[in-house]
Every structure is written in C-alpha cells, then in structure tokens.
Design a protein around this motif. Structure first.
Motif, mmCIF file in Angstrom:
data_model
loop_
_atom_site.group_PDB
_atom_site.id
_atom_site.type_symbol
_atom_site.label_atom_id
_atom_site.label_comp_id
_atom_site.label_asym_id
_atom_site.label_seq_id
_atom_site.Cartn_x
_atom_site.Cartn_y
_atom_site.Cartn_z
ATOM 1 N N SER A 176 10.411 -6.968 -2.270
ATOM 2 C CA SER A 176 9.159 -6.288 -2.585
ATOM 3 C C SER A 176 9.425 -5.257 -3.674
ATOM 4 N N PHE A 177 8.667 -5.360 -4.776
ATOM 5 C CA PHE A 177 8.815 -4.436 -5.898
ATOM 6 C C PHE A 177 7.557 -3.569 -5.990
ATOM 7 N N PRO A 178 7.546 -2.360 -5.449
ATOM 8 C CA PRO A 178 6.364 -1.497 -5.580
ATOM 9 C C PRO A 178 6.145 -1.108 -7.042
ATOM 10 N N LEU A 179 4.912 -1.262 -7.517
ATOM 11 C CA LEU A 179 4.592 -0.897 -8.896
ATOM 12 C C LEU A 179 3.693 0.323 -8.974
ATOM 13 N N LEU A 180 2.867 0.538 -7.925
ATOM 14 C CA LEU A 180 1.916 1.648 -7.967
ATOM 15 C C LEU A 180 1.603 2.123 -6.563
ATOM 16 N N ILE A 181 1.653 3.435 -6.375
ATOM 17 C CA ILE A 181 1.184 4.056 -5.137
ATOM 18 C C ILE A 181 0.437 5.314 -5.546
ATOM 19 N N SER A 182 -0.848 5.415 -5.168
ATOM 20 C CA SER A 182 -1.628 6.597 -5.553
ATOM 21 C C SER A 182 -2.534 7.042 -4.420
ATOM 22 N N SER A 208 -2.355 0.757 -4.078
ATOM 23 C CA SER A 208 -0.939 0.413 -4.175
ATOM 24 C C SER A 208 -0.822 -1.016 -4.674
ATOM 25 N N SER A 209 0.330 -1.337 -5.240
ATOM 26 C CA SER A 209 0.550 -2.710 -5.702
ATOM 27 C C SER A 209 2.033 -3.038 -5.641
ATOM 28 N N SER A 210 2.325 -4.311 -5.443
ATOM 29 C CA SER A 210 3.718 -4.752 -5.321
ATOM 30 C C SER A 210 3.867 -6.186 -5.800
ATOM 31 N N LEU A 211 5.066 -6.488 -6.283
ATOM 32 C CA LEU A 211 5.459 -7.864 -6.565
ATOM 33 C C LEU A 211 6.230 -8.346 -5.341
ATOM 34 N N LEU A 212 5.844 -9.487 -4.800
ATOM 35 C CA LEU A 212 6.420 -9.956 -3.543
ATOM 36 C C LEU A 212 7.074 -11.325 -3.708
ATOM 37 N N VAL A 213 8.252 -11.476 -3.116
ATOM 38 C CA VAL A 213 8.943 -12.767 -3.107
ATOM 39 C C VAL A 213 9.168 -13.170 -1.654
ATOM 40 N N TYR A 214 8.743 -14.384 -1.317
ATOM 41 C CA TYR A 214 8.874 -14.902 0.046
ATOM 42 C C TYR A 214 9.803 -16.110 0.062
ATOM 43 N N GLU A 215 10.447 -16.303 1.204
ATOM 44 C CA GLU A 215 11.302 -17.474 1.406
ATOM 45 C C GLU A 215 10.769 -18.272 2.590
ATOM 46 N N LYS A 216 10.741 -19.586 2.443
ATOM 47 C CA LYS A 216 10.266 -20.453 3.526
ATOM 48 C C LYS A 216 11.405 -20.672 4.517
#
Length: 209
Positions: A203-209, A185-193
């Motif tokens: 969280s942007f999921p790009l791949l789930i297999s 699986s893979s995701s683009l992640l954005v965090y806030e301090k």
C-alpha cells in the motif's frame, strides 16, 4: 454443389456460435475477477455502511501525480523509500513490464458496471460527486461552511477507483483507491491472489488530509 454450400453455411454458423459464447464468457470472467477484487478493496467500507458510493468512471488522474513522474519502477521505488513502507520489496513482485502495463492501462477510459461491484456498492456519476466536493471546498475557502454542507458531503462520501490491472496471469492486481469526504485519502494498492482470495501486500499512501 448444394451439399458443399450447406456444409459451408453450417460451419460458418458453428464458428459464429462458438465466437459469441466465448466472447460472452470472457466478459463474465473479467467482470467476476473485478468484482472479487473490488469486494476485497471495499470490505471495510462495506462492513460499516449499508451503501458505498463509487464513481462510475475510473480514476486515471493518479498517473499525473508528480511523485510518480515518470511512471516507472524507479519512481515507485523512490516513492516507497520516501514514505518508508515496511512490506515486501516492490522489485521482488513487479517487473518493469508490469509497471509499464499499469501506467499505460490506467490512463485508458474505463467505466464500472453493476456486474463489476458488490450489491452494496452504488455507482454514481462523477459530475454529481465533483459538484458536491467543489461546493464544500469553496465554502471552506470562504469560511462559510454550514453544518448542512458538511453533513451533505460526508453523507455523500464516495470512493474513486482506477481501472483494475491484473498482472502475471492474474496472480497480482493493482488498483488506485481514493476516499473523498471532509477527510480525504488515497493509496496505490497491490494485491496477491492466494487461493480464491485477494490479499493486500503493498500500500502506497499518496494523500491524507
């Protein structure tokens, strides 16, 4: 003249010391910021495993994902609508300049060091990890997967991370995360301090297999 020369040399020495100390402290601060972020990103993995394997080389390939071509705010927003993310609006968090910074810096060569990761993370050479996955994929294609290969791949399951990108004076951070095992699986992640902690806000999921 000798007094002037001595004063000049002393001044040069002081400037050099300040430069060295400032440079070293900057590196340490950056390493600490990265370590805090990665500790948060891998918190779940760390909680269920004594050792988490992470590729030493940062992943720059995610930028080539066709869903993110061209790599800009419009593409990210389109991706958000495709996968129907229920979260904060991307546009309310990141600007076009932020996305440009993410896209450009993510393609830079970056190597993680031990100072940047928590103690339970083991940094591994990417070539070794690729060879394990390639052997498993080939066996799967030829329908000759042995239980030992399956166990070997999962026991060596590893994480790939992009170069962490800090935005808006460290208020936000972006990182690409991918898990490689028999189920990837893979995701683009954005965090806030928030205070002294990082909180996942997108969280942007790009791949789930």
């Amino acid at each position: 003249m000798s007094d002037f020369k001595s004063s000049y040399l002393i001044s040069v020495f002081i400037v050099a010391v300040i430069f060295v100390l400032y440079g070293c402290s900057s590196v340490k601060i950056e390493d600490l910021e990265i370590k805090e972020l990665i500790t948060t990103v891998l918190a779940r993995k760390i909680s269920i495993s004594d050792t988490v394997k992470v590729s030493m080389k940062a992943d720059a390939e995610w930028v080539q994902n066709p869903l993110l071509k061209p790599c800009n705010l419009e593409s990210f927003s389109r991706l958000r609508s495709i996968i129907k993310i229920e979260a904060k609006s991307l546009e309310s968090i990141l600007s076009e300049e932020d996305l440009k910074k993410i896209c450009v810096e993510s393609e830079e060569d970056f190597i993680f060091s031990k100072k940047m990761v928590p103690q339970s993370v083991k940094l591994v050479e990417q070539n070794y990890l690729d060879s394990l996955f390639a052997a498993y994929t080939l066996s799967l294609k030829n329908q000759t997967v042995a239980s030992q290969q399956f166990e070997n791949l999962n026991s060596n399951a590893y994480i790939r991370l992009s170069k962490p990108i800090f935005l808006q004076k460290g208020e936000f951070a972006f990182i690409y995360y991918s898990n490689h095992s028999s189920e990837s699986s893979s995701s683009l992640l954005v965090y806030e301090k928030t205070g002294q902690k990082w909180e996942l806000i997108l969280s942007f999921p790009l791949l789930i297999s």
